[in-house]
Structure formats: structure tokens, C-alpha cells
Design a protein around this motif. Structure first.
Motif, PDB file in Angstrom:
ATOM      1  N   GLU A   1       0.830  -1.212   0.000  1.00  9.62           N
ATOM      2  CA  GLU A   1       0.000   0.000   0.000  1.00  9.62           C
ATOM      3  C   GLU A   1       0.859   1.254   0.000  1.00  9.62           C
ATOM      4  O   GLU A   1       0.584   2.224  -0.709  1.00  9.62           O
ATOM      5  N   GLU A   2       1.898   1.230   0.822  1.00 14.47           N
ATOM      6  CA  GLU A   2       2.787   2.384   0.916  1.00 14.47           C
ATOM      7  C   GLU A   2       3.491   2.619  -0.417  1.00 14.47           C
ATOM      8  O   GLU A   2       3.570   3.747  -0.908  1.00 14.47           O
ATOM      9  N   TYR A   3       3.978   1.545  -0.994  1.00 17.37           N
ATOM     10  CA  TYR A   3       4.670   1.652  -2.278  1.00 17.37           C
ATOM     11  C   TYR A   3       3.710   2.130  -3.368  1.00 17.37           C
ATOM     12  O   TYR A   3       4.058   2.984  -4.191  1.00 17.37           O
ATOM     13  N   GLY A   4       2.496   1.583  -3.366  1.00 18.05           N
ATOM     14  CA  GLY A   4       1.508   1.974  -4.374  1.00 18.05           C
ATOM     15  C   GLY A   4       1.175   3.453  -4.283  1.00 18.05           C
ATOM     16  O   GLY A   4       1.048   4.142  -5.307  1.00 18.05           O
ATOM     17  N   MET A   5       1.034   3.951  -3.052  1.00 21.55           N
ATOM     18  CA  MET A   5       0.712   5.361  -2.868  1.00 21.55           C
ATOM     19  C   MET A   5       1.854   6.257  -3.345  1.00 21.55           C
ATOM     20  O   MET A   5       1.643   7.240  -4.064  1.00 21.55           O
ATOM     21  N   ILE A   6       3.088   5.902  -2.980  1.00 19.76           N
ATOM     22  CA  ILE A   6       4.243   6.700  -3.386  1.00 19.76           C
ATOM     23  C   ILE A   6       4.438   6.641  -4.903  1.00 19.76           C
ATOM     24  O   ILE A   6       4.652   7.659  -5.568  1.00 19.76           O
ATOM     25  N   PHE A   7       4.342   5.437  -5.453  1.00 22.14           N
ATOM     26  CA  PHE A   7       4.568   5.275  -6.889  1.00 22.14           C
ATOM     27  C   PHE A   7       3.511   6.021  -7.704  1.00 22.14           C
ATOM     28  O   PHE A   7       3.797   6.543  -8.781  1.00 22.14           O
ATOM     29  N   SER A   8       2.286   6.094  -7.173  1.00 19.75           N
ATOM     30  CA  SER A   8       1.221   6.789  -7.896  1.00 19.75           C
ATOM     31  C   SER A   8       1.512   8.279  -8.027  1.00 19.75           C
ATOM     32  O   SER A   8       1.057   8.930  -8.967  1.00 19.75           O
ATOM     33  N   ARG A   9       2.283   8.817  -7.082  1.00 22.29           N
ATOM     34  CA  ARG A   9       2.588  10.245  -7.128  1.00 22.29           C
ATOM     35  C   ARG A   9       3.687  10.573  -8.131  1.00 22.29           C
ATOM     36  O   ARG A   9       3.963  11.745  -8.399  1.00 22.29           O
ATOM     37  N   MET A  10       4.310   9.542  -8.677  1.00 23.86           N
ATOM     38  CA  MET A  10       5.373   9.756  -9.651  1.00 23.86           C
ATOM     39  C   MET A  10       4.840  10.406 -10.927  1.00 23.86           C
ATOM     40  O   MET A  10       5.565  11.103 -11.639  1.00 23.86           O
ATOM     41  N   ASP A  11       3.570  10.181 -11.219  1.00 20.87           N
ATOM     42  CA  ASP A  11       2.989  10.723 -12.442  1.00 20.87           C
ATOM     43  C   ASP A  11       2.451  12.138 -12.266  1.00 20.87           C
ATOM     44  O   ASP A  11       1.974  12.747 -13.215  1.00 20.87           O
ATOM     45  N   TYR A  12       2.499  12.639 -11.026  1.00 18.95           N
ATOM     46  CA  TYR A  12       2.054  14.012 -10.803  1.00 18.95           C
ATOM     47  C   TYR A  12       3.132  14.974 -11.301  1.00 18.95           C
ATOM     48  O   TYR A  12       4.329  14.686 -11.226  1.00 18.95           O
ATOM     49  N   GLN A  13       2.698  16.108 -11.790  1.00 20.47           N
ATOM     50  CA  GLN A  13       3.657  17.080 -12.319  1.00 20.47           C
ATOM     51  C   GLN A  13       4.577  17.611 -11.221  1.00 20.47           C
ATOM     52  O   GLN A  13       5.773  17.789 -11.434  1.00 20.47           O
ATOM     53  N   ASN A  14       4.013  17.837 -10.039  1.00 22.64           N
ATOM     54  CA  ASN A  14       4.810  18.316  -8.910  1.00 22.64           C
ATOM     55  C   ASN A  14       4.809  17.267  -7.801  1.00 22.64           C
ATOM     56  O   ASN A  14       3.756  16.751  -7.424  1.00 22.64           O
ATOM     57  N   ALA A  15       5.998  16.961  -7.298  1.00 20.79           N
ATOM     58  CA  ALA A  15       6.097  15.984  -6.209  1.00 20.79           C
ATOM     59  C   ALA A  15       5.411  16.528  -4.959  1.00 20.79           C
ATOM     60  O   ALA A  15       5.459  17.731  -4.688  1.00 20.79           O
ATOM     61  N   PRO A  16       4.757  15.660  -4.202  1.00 20.73           N
ATOM     62  CA  PRO A  16       4.041  16.130  -3.008  1.00 20.73           C
ATOM     63  C   PRO A  16       4.996  16.587  -1.915  1.00 20.73           C
ATOM     64  O   PRO A  16       6.069  16.010  -1.732  1.00 20.73           O
ATOM     65  N   ASP A  17       4.629  17.623  -1.232  1.00 21.30           N
ATOM     66  CA  ASP A  17       5.383  18.059  -0.055  1.00 21.30           C
ATOM     67  C   ASP A  17       4.694  17.476   1.175  1.00 21.30           C
ATOM     68  O   ASP A  17       3.890  18.130   1.842  1.00 21.30           O
ATOM     69  N   PHE A  18       5.005  16.213   1.433  1.00 17.57           N
ATOM     70  CA  PHE A  18       4.385  15.543   2.569  1.00 17.57           C
ATOM     71  C   PHE A  18       4.738  16.249   3.880  1.00 17.57           C
ATOM     72  O   PHE A  18       5.852  16.731   4.071  1.00 17.57           O
ATOM     73  N   LYS A  19       3.786  16.262   4.776  1.00 14.26           N
ATOM     74  CA  LYS A  19       4.013  16.701   6.145  1.00 14.26           C
ATOM     75  C   LYS A  19       3.643  15.541   7.067  1.00 14.26           C
ATOM     76  O   LYS A  19       3.056  14.547   6.625  1.00 14.26           O
ATOM     77  N   TYR A  20       3.986  15.693   8.326  1.00 11.11           N
ATOM     78  CA  TYR A  20       3.581  14.668   9.289  1.00 11.11           C
ATOM     79  C   TYR A  20       3.041  15.324  10.554  1.00 11.11           C
ATOM     80  O   TYR A  20       3.374  16.464  10.883  1.00 11.11           O
ATOM     81  N   ALA A  21       2.194  14.577  11.239  1.00 13.65           N
ATOM     82  CA  ALA A  21       1.642  15.049  12.517  1.00 13.65           C
ATOM     83  C   ALA A  21       1.558  13.862  13.465  1.00 13.65           C
ATOM     84  O   ALA A  21       1.121  12.775  13.077  1.00 13.65           O
ATOM     85  N   LEU A  22       2.002  14.077  14.684  1.00 11.35           N
ATOM     86  CA  LEU A  22       1.874  13.062  15.733  1.00 11.35           C
ATOM     87  C   LEU A  22       0.657  13.427  16.572  1.00 11.35           C
ATOM     88  O   LEU A  22       0.635  14.464  17.235  1.00 11.35           O
ATOM     89  N   VAL A  23      -0.348  12.569  16.540  1.00 10.65           N
ATOM     90  CA  VAL A  23      -1.619  12.874  17.198  1.00 10.65           C
ATOM     91  C   VAL A  23      -2.089  11.658  17.993  1.00 10.65           C
ATOM     92  O   VAL A  23      -2.110  10.540  17.473  1.00 10.65           O
ATOM     93  N   ASP A  24      -2.450  11.900  19.233  1.00 12.98           N
ATOM     94  CA  ASP A  24      -3.033  10.836  20.060  1.00 12.98           C
ATOM     95  C   ASP A  24      -4.531  10.808  19.770  1.00 12.98           C
ATOM     96  O   ASP A  24      -5.333  11.424  20.462  1.00 12.98           O
ATOM     97  N   LEU A  25      -4.908  10.076  18.745  1.00 12.20           N
ATOM     98  CA  LEU A  25      -6.288  10.113  18.262  1.00 12.20           C
ATOM     99  C   LEU A  25      -7.293   9.612  19.290  1.00 12.20           C
ATOM    100  O   LEU A  25      -8.386  10.163  19.420  1.00 12.20           O
ATOM    101  N   ASN A  26      -6.951   8.564  20.021  1.00 15.76           N
ATOM    102  CA  ASN A  26      -7.905   7.978  20.966  1.00 15.76           C
ATOM    103  C   ASN A  26      -7.583   8.298  22.424  1.00 15.76           C
ATOM    104  O   ASN A  26      -8.133   7.694  23.345  1.00 15.76           O
TER     105      ASN A  26
END
Length: 254
Positions: free
Chosen positions: A112-137
Motif C-alpha cells: 500500500e505504501e509503495y503503491g501510494m508513493i509510486f502513484s505520485r510519480m505521475d504528478y507534475q509536482n512531487a508532493p510536499d508531505f508533512k507529518y503530525a503526531l496525534v493521540d487520536l484515541n
């Protein structure tokens, strides 16, 4: 008369000797009382010092305990994942499919991780991923979100202090595959996947806990129908506002 005087003299002598003996007895008792009082004071001072040292030791131990707890539940445990996404972003910006493919082979990245990353290869601009650490529950154990203030691309959780991928959300570059992740105020997450050529959407409801994650319910939604995912899975909570999370730019982990 002479006998009377002798008897009186003897009585006075006995009285004087008795009086002197009593005074000496008092003198002996007084130092003992003073010594007892001094011993009590010394014991009190020793006790106070001991309590002070214990308090200081406890105070010094608290920051260490807090740091250890943060390390066990926060960014340190997700460093590998954060660094991996930073590396992915570099490859995407270079348009380097070959290295991305080799990365997948060597490190056995989740499909799944690879599929998501590889799918972004066809986008004109590479994504500027961010991250957040959240205690959801709200269990003092943070989850890691990859995405930004508008869209969640991946969610990771801890299982035995090891990061695990829940799911990714993306649009495949070919084949019509779609997926999404929606987080709710109560900490639950809906994962949905579907094909653009089919009318059904597969839904899964998840809840995080100390042991990892639990799938609570599954369902199917007819695309274009009257029902919403929340109705199918019987969710009463509202969708969370992603913008309220503390999103951070990806940086290399030293």
C-alpha cells in the motif's frame, strides 16, 4: 542537757547529709535530660535531611521518566517512517522510478505504501508531505499521520512499540483504484477503497488501543446512493478538522 545537745547535733548532721545527697542526685539527672533532648534534635535533623534527599532524588528522576515516556510513545519510535517519507520525496522530485523500485525490493515496503508513493510519480509536482503526531484515541500513545491540513495520505500506529501501517489513501495512476482515510473526533478512522468502474465502495471502521488497532465494523456503500459512510457504519461522531493538528515539514532524521 549535754545529752540533748549531742542528739540535736546528730539530727542536724543527718539532715545536712541527706540534703547534700539530694542535690547531687539532681545534678546527675540534669545532664541526662539535656543529653536526651540533644539526641532528639540530632535525630530530627537527620530525618529532615533524609526527607530532603529523598525529595531531591524524586525530583531529579521525574524529567528522566517523562523523557522515557515521550520516547516510548512519540517521534522517536516513528523516526524510521519519517525518514523513509523524506527519502521518498527526494526520489519523487527527481522522478527516479528505478531507485524507488529498488527501494521497494530491498526494504520490502508495504504494498500500500509503495503503491501510494509510486502513484505520485505521475504528478507534475512531487508532493510536499508533512507529518503530525496525534493521540487520536487519547491513550497517551501517538499515531503518525502523513499528509497535510487537507488530506491524510497514510496513518501509522504502534504495536509493541513498532510502527505499523494502517492504510494509505491515494488515486492509482492506472487501473481505476481509489482509497481514502477519514478521521473522526472520537479517534475512530474509516478506510474506504473502490474501483472507478464499480458501483460499490468497501468500508472499514477502525479504533486504536494500547495493543494497536481493532477493526470494529465493515460495510459496503453504493456509490451514488442516498447513504453516507457514517450511516452504513453507524458513526455518530463528527469528522475531525485536519487543520487543527500540528503539522510539521518533513526533515531528515539525524
Amino acid at each position: 542537757m549535754k545529752k540533748f545537745l549531742m542528739m540535736l547535733s546528730a539530727i542536724l548532721t543527718i539532715f545536712i547529709l541527706a540534703s547534700c545527697g539530694a542535690n547531687k542526685k539532681d545534678e546527675k539527672i540534669e545532664p541526662s535530660a539535656t543529653q536526651s533532648s540533644s539526641t532528639k534534635e540530632e535525630h530530627k535533623e537527620t530525618s529532615t535531611k533524609s526527607e530532603s534527599q529523598t525529595s531531591t532524588s524524586s525530583s531529579m528522576a521525574t524529567p528522566s521518566t517523562t523523557m522515557e515516556k515521550k520516547s516510548e510513545t512519540g517521534k522517536d519510535l516513528y523516526e524510521g517512517v519519517i525518514e523513509r517519507y523524506n527519502h521518498f520525496t527526494d526520489l519523487l522530485k527527481q522522478g527516479n522510478r528505478e531507485d524507488l523500485y529498488e527501494e521497494n525490493k530491498q526494504h520490502k515496503i508495504a504494498s500500500e505504501e509503495y503503491g501510494m508513493i509510486f502513484s505520485r510519480m505521475d504528478y507534475q509536482n512531487a508532493p510536499d508531505f508533512k507529518y503530525a503526531l496525534v493521540d487520536l484515541n487519547k491513550d497517551d500513545q501517538a499515531e503518525l499521520l502523513i499528509g497535510d491540513e487537507k488530506f491524510v495520505s497514510a496513518i501509522y500506529y504502534l504495536e509493541n512499540k513498532q510502527p505499523k501501517l494502517l492504510h494509505t489513501a491515494y488515486v492509482a495512476s492506472a487501473g481505476g483504484f481509489r482509497s481514502s482515510l477519514v478521521i473522526y473526533e472520537n479517534g475512530q478512522v474509516i478506510y474506504a477503497d473502490w474501483q472507478s468502474t464499480r458501483p460499490e465502495m468497501n468500508l472499514s471502521l477502525y479504533a486504536f488501543n494500547k495493543d494497536g488497532v481493532q477493526k470494529i465494523k465493515e460495510g459496503t456503500l453504493q456509490i451514488g446512493g442516498n447513504q453516507k459512510p457514517e450511516q452504513v457504519l453507524e458513526i455518530s461522531s463528527n469528522e475531525v478538522d485536519l487543520a487543527k493538528f500540528d503539522w510539521k515539514e518533513l526533515e531528515r532524521v539525524n
